[in-house]
Write an enzyme that holds these catalytic residues in place. Sequence first.
Site, PDB file in Angstrom:
ATOM      1  N   ASP A  65      -8.775  -2.610  -0.678  1.00  0.00           N
ATOM      2  CA  ASP A  65      -9.459  -1.534  -1.377  1.00  0.00           C
ATOM      3  C   ASP A  65     -10.701  -1.160  -0.583  1.00  0.00           C
ATOM      4  O   ASP A  65     -11.383  -2.038  -0.043  1.00  0.00           O
ATOM      5  CB  ASP A  65      -9.836  -1.941  -2.806  1.00  0.00           C
TER       6      ASP A  65
ATOM      7  N   HIS B 279     -14.507  -0.600   8.942  1.00  0.00           N
ATOM      8  CA  HIS B 279     -14.626  -1.551   7.846  1.00  0.00           C
ATOM      9  C   HIS B 279     -13.342  -2.346   7.658  1.00  0.00           C
ATOM     10  O   HIS B 279     -13.341  -3.550   7.502  1.00  0.00           O
ATOM     11  CB  HIS B 279     -14.983  -0.771   6.582  1.00  0.00           C
TER      12      HIS B 279
ATOM     13  N   ASN C  52      -0.483   3.885   1.453  1.00  0.00           N
ATOM     14  CA  ASN C  52      -1.197   4.655   2.477  1.00  0.00           C
ATOM     15  C   ASN C  52      -0.725   4.242   3.870  1.00  0.00           C
ATOM     16  O   ASN C  52      -1.074   3.173   4.376  1.00  0.00           O
ATOM     17  CB  ASN C  52      -2.701   4.396   2.309  1.00  0.00           C
TER      18      ASN C  52
ATOM     19  N   LYS D 242     -10.822   3.904  16.375  1.00  0.00           N
ATOM     20  CA  LYS D 242     -11.325   3.684  15.006  1.00  0.00           C
ATOM     21  C   LYS D 242     -11.323   2.184  14.701  1.00  0.00           C
ATOM     22  O   LYS D 242     -12.260   1.655  14.090  1.00  0.00           O
ATOM     23  CB  LYS D 242     -10.467   4.459  13.992  1.00  0.00           C
TER      24      LYS D 242
ATOM     25  N   LYS E 183      -3.469   3.415   6.517  1.00  0.00           N
ATOM     26  CA  LYS E 183      -4.021   2.059   6.407  1.00  0.00           C
ATOM     27  C   LYS E 183      -3.055   1.052   7.026  1.00  0.00           C
ATOM     28  O   LYS E 183      -3.466   0.131   7.724  1.00  0.00           O
ATOM     29  CB  LYS E 183      -4.221   1.673   4.935  1.00  0.00           C
TER      30      LYS E 183
ATOM     31  N   PHE F 289      -7.419   9.875   8.002  1.00  0.00           N
ATOM     32  CA  PHE F 289      -7.174  10.268   6.611  1.00  0.00           C
ATOM     33  C   PHE F 289      -8.487  10.271   5.835  1.00  0.00           C
ATOM     34  O   PHE F 289      -9.532   9.847   6.338  1.00  0.00           O
ATOM     35  CB  PHE F 289      -6.162   9.315   5.958  1.00  0.00           C
ATOM     36  N   GLY F 290      -8.393  10.721   4.584  1.00  0.00           N
ATOM     37  CA  GLY F 290      -9.520  10.635   3.653  1.00  0.00           C
ATOM     38  C   GLY F 290     -10.801  11.232   4.225  1.00  0.00           C
ATOM     39  O   GLY F 290     -10.802  12.355   4.768  1.00  0.00           O
TER      40      GLY F 290
ATOM     41  N   ASP G 259     -12.419  10.419   6.801  1.00  0.00           N
ATOM     42  CA  ASP G 259     -12.612  10.205   8.248  1.00  0.00           C
ATOM     43  C   ASP G 259     -13.385  11.344   8.937  1.00  0.00           C
ATOM     44  O   ASP G 259     -14.220  11.070   9.802  1.00  0.00           O
ATOM     45  CB  ASP G 259     -11.258  10.004   8.952  1.00  0.00           C
TER      46      ASP G 259
ATOM     47  N   THR H 163       0.856  -1.195   0.000  1.00  0.00           N
ATOM     48  CA  THR H 163       0.000   0.000   0.000  1.00  0.00           C
ATOM     49  C   THR H 163       0.886   1.236   0.000  1.00  0.00           C
ATOM     50  O   THR H 163       2.021   1.181   0.470  1.00  0.00           O
ATOM     51  CB  THR H 163      -0.917   0.031   1.247  1.00  0.00           C
TER      52      THR H 163
HETATM   53  P1  IMP Z   1      -8.477   3.165  -1.624  1.00  0.00           P
HETATM   54  O1  IMP Z   1      -8.793   3.144  -3.084  1.00  0.00           O
HETATM   55  O2  IMP Z   1      -8.782   1.883  -0.934  1.00  0.00           O
HETATM   56  O3  IMP Z   1      -7.099   3.648  -1.302  1.00  0.00           O
HETATM   57  O4  IMP Z   1      -9.435   4.182  -0.887  1.00  0.00           O
HETATM   58  C1  IMP Z   1     -10.267   5.030  -1.581  1.00  0.00           C
HETATM   59  C2  IMP Z   1     -10.553   6.277  -0.813  1.00  0.00           C
HETATM   60  O5  IMP Z   1     -11.598   5.996   0.110  1.00  0.00           O
HETATM   61  C3  IMP Z   1      -9.425   6.857  -0.001  1.00  0.00           C
HETATM   62  O6  IMP Z   1      -8.652   7.737  -0.746  1.00  0.00           O
HETATM   63  C4  IMP Z   1     -10.178   7.598   1.076  1.00  0.00           C
HETATM   64  O7  IMP Z   1     -10.522   8.877   0.610  1.00  0.00           O
HETATM   65  C5  IMP Z   1     -11.427   6.762   1.254  1.00  0.00           C
HETATM   66  N1  IMP Z   1     -11.253   5.851   2.379  1.00  0.00           N
HETATM   67  C6  IMP Z   1     -11.068   4.515   2.360  1.00  0.00           C
HETATM   68  N2  IMP Z   1     -10.956   4.035   3.605  1.00  0.00           N
HETATM   69  C7  IMP Z   1     -11.073   5.087   4.415  1.00  0.00           C
HETATM   70  C8  IMP Z   1     -11.011   5.240   5.817  1.00  0.00           C
HETATM   71  O8  IMP Z   1     -10.797   4.301   6.604  1.00  0.00           O
HETATM   72  N3  IMP Z   1     -11.189   6.493   6.262  1.00  0.00           N
HETATM   73  C9  IMP Z   1     -11.406   7.554   5.450  1.00  0.00           C
HETATM   74  N4  IMP Z   1     -11.444   7.479   4.153  1.00  0.00           N
HETATM   75  C10 IMP Z   1     -11.272   6.241   3.629  1.00  0.00           C
END
Ligand code: IMP
Length: 187
Positions: A68, A171, A12, A166, A15, A143-144, A146, A10
Amino acid sequence: MSNRSLYFVTSNKHKFHEAKDILENYNIKLRMVNRKIEEIQSDDLRKIALHSLKSAFTINKFPMIVEDAGLFIKALNGFPGPYSSYVYKTLGSDGIIKLMIGKDDRDAEFRSVVAFSNSSIIKTFKGIVKGKIAIKPRGKLGFGFDPLFVPRGSKRTFAEMVLEEKNKYSHRALALKKFIRWFVRNL
Ligand code: IMP
């Protein structure tokens, strides 16, 4: 209790730290392989995770997981869903809040698919947490999206929770716990 190790491919770090915290409780050592894998476009998180896993596995053949995830908002017909990463970069949390103006139904869920591979097997594990979209973004942690998401059973957004809290709801934690149950029994 097992005493094993595996890799999480990853780019991230958040994560990775969330996953490491969970796997450590089961004596599974997790190492990060910091690699951005080009994702395919699909409306199915499992397909995206499997494609990423196969790409990663062609480069390194060690036991590994990829993950993902996406945020699915009911009033927006599941948007941004599998496109969460792109939508986060383009619209951000404020953009989602704008799309939610006038929507009474704030129901949403985060979904995660963890995919595992070693040289003989491929398995996937799903985790879903239901909750609500906050009226405005709250909190600075994580992040993201959240700051937008309040899981069922809490009043705080994920961004107002430390990692361990968290991990009680998320998930990703749910998918990882399913993976661990299988991993310690079977490998
Ligand atoms: P990815 O494609 O799995 O990296 O995740 C897609 C997007 O979903 C990320 O860039 C975040 O914006 C959002 N995302 C996924 N999981 C989380 C989380 O646990 N917290 C917040 N945002 C998340």
